[in-house]
Design an enzyme around this catalytic site. Sequence first.
Site, PDB file in Angstrom:
ATOM      1  N   GLY A   8      34.265 -10.584  -8.532  1.00 26.43           N
ATOM      2  CA  GLY A   8      35.600 -10.453  -7.931  1.00 26.43           C
ATOM      3  C   GLY A   8      35.507 -10.481  -6.413  1.00 26.43           C
ATOM      4  N   SER A  11      38.418 -11.810  -3.241  1.00 29.53           N
ATOM      5  CA  SER A  11      39.712 -11.244  -2.836  1.00 29.53           C
ATOM      6  C   SER A  11      39.640  -9.720  -2.787  1.00 29.53           C
ATOM      7  CB  SER A  11      40.763 -11.698  -3.864  1.00 29.53           C
ATOM      8  OG  SER A  11      42.017 -11.109  -3.607  1.00 29.53           O
ATOM      9  N   ILE A  13      39.413  -5.901  -2.997  1.00 28.79           N
ATOM     10  CA  ILE A  13      38.354  -4.890  -2.918  1.00 28.79           C
ATOM     11  C   ILE A  13      36.971  -5.561  -2.883  1.00 28.79           C
ATOM     12  CG2 ILE A  13      37.280  -2.968  -4.173  1.00 28.79           C
ATOM     13  CD1 ILE A  13      40.164  -2.400  -5.344  1.00 28.79           C
ATOM     14  N   ASP A  32      32.769 -15.196  -8.239  1.00 28.80           N
ATOM     15  CA  ASP A  32      34.214 -15.177  -8.490  1.00 28.80           C
ATOM     16  C   ASP A  32      34.630 -16.437  -9.248  1.00 28.80           C
ATOM     17  OD1 ASP A  32      36.570 -13.279  -7.029  1.00 28.80           O
ATOM     18  OD2 ASP A  32      37.297 -15.167  -7.892  1.00 28.80           O
ATOM     19  N   ASP A  43      33.597 -18.112 -14.524  1.00 27.12           N
ATOM     20  CA  ASP A  43      34.767 -17.598 -15.223  1.00 27.12           C
ATOM     21  C   ASP A  43      34.282 -16.504 -16.167  1.00 27.12           C
ATOM     22  OD1 ASP A  43      36.919 -17.000 -16.756  1.00 27.12           O
ATOM     23  OD2 ASP A  43      37.383 -19.066 -17.350  1.00 27.12           O
ATOM     24  N   LEU A  44      34.548 -15.273 -15.793  1.00 33.88           N
ATOM     25  CA  LEU A  44      34.039 -14.133 -16.562  1.00 33.88           C
ATOM     26  C   LEU A  44      34.684 -14.009 -17.939  1.00 33.88           C
ATOM     27  CD1 LEU A  44      33.796 -11.503 -13.665  1.00 33.88           C
ATOM     28  CD2 LEU A  44      31.868 -12.477 -14.933  1.00 33.88           C
ATOM     29  N   SER A 109      40.341   1.965 -13.241  1.00 36.87           N
ATOM     30  CA  SER A 109      41.677   2.242 -12.681  1.00 36.87           C
ATOM     31  C   SER A 109      42.117   3.623 -13.153  1.00 36.87           C
ATOM     32  CB  SER A 109      42.678   1.201 -13.187  1.00 36.87           C
ATOM     33  OG  SER A 109      44.001   1.637 -12.913  1.00 36.87           O
ATOM     34  N   TYR A 146      45.799  -3.613 -20.463  1.00 35.77           N
ATOM     35  CA  TYR A 146      45.152  -3.305 -19.172  1.00 35.77           C
ATOM     36  C   TYR A 146      44.590  -1.880 -19.210  1.00 35.77           C
ATOM     37  CZ  TYR A 146      44.327  -2.624 -14.199  1.00 35.77           C
ATOM     38  OH  TYR A 146      43.727  -2.358 -12.976  1.00 35.77           O
TER      39      TYR A 146
END
Length: 247
Positions: A8, A11, A13, A32, A43-44, A109, A146
Amino acid sequence: IGRILVTGAASGIGAQLCRRLREQGNEVIALDLKPLAGGIACDLSDPASIRRAVKDIGGELGGIAHVAGLPGTFSPMKVAAVNTVALRQLTSQLVDRMNPGGSIVVVSSITAHRCPWTVAEIRAVLAQDDNAILARLGALSGPDAYAASKCLANNWAASLSEELLSRGVRVNVVSPGPVETPILRDFEQSMGAARLRAAADIVGRHGRPDEIAALIAFLLSSDAAWVNGVNIACDGGFSNARTIEAQ
Ligand code: NAI
């Protein structure tokens, strides 16, 4: 100082983390979906792409920061693939390259607590193979997928921390509250702008990506040598305020 993989990295963080780690003298491998100069395009959500990336990464690693993530506005299957399944796939293929003193950080999160499943259900889902996990998460609504994907990530990381004790590799989780990055617009859609505003009202503002990156960089460093198996909220005190409110 070491060789550290950051997913990631293009972008928010992840980008701030790469900048900070390089400033500290680390060699950063930036991964990324979006191609990055000198980085690894991957592509994860695609196991074949992960296998190719693992080859490209090569060599020994001092740290892995799993920062890449998708919000609940994407299809639940994609969310499951990137936020949960990719963590397991990438880590299992790279962990043998990590020496004692190595550190893995998973970005989760504070929303994980909204996971609709019980602890027993979470453990049962995690005991299944990747396809079964994708199917279970894929059957949820976007926001639930999520929250559940992050909850599964938390539980997976906790088990991994225990599993890797004998190797001297630490595993910790960072759970941000709302942070000013492009993903925040998606959260406004999936969670409602009012809920995000209410969070900012309680703690004064949203977080900044570098504030989360600072904690991740600390956990990756040898300064955090005795910090292992924890999940640290990085949210300006929002979770704490909410917990007190609920008491
Ligand atoms: P961002 O959207 O700025 O960055 C996410 C990065 O992940 C992007 O560069 C994107 O290209 C990459 N990515 C997405 N799908 C990918 C795939 N299939 N393969 C490879 N890379 C992929 O978002 P941000 O805020 O930097 O998010 C980082 C992490 O922080 C995520 O895991 C997110 O869930 C978590 N987080 C963010 C919060 C926020 O309010 N910004 C709050 C709580 C958690």
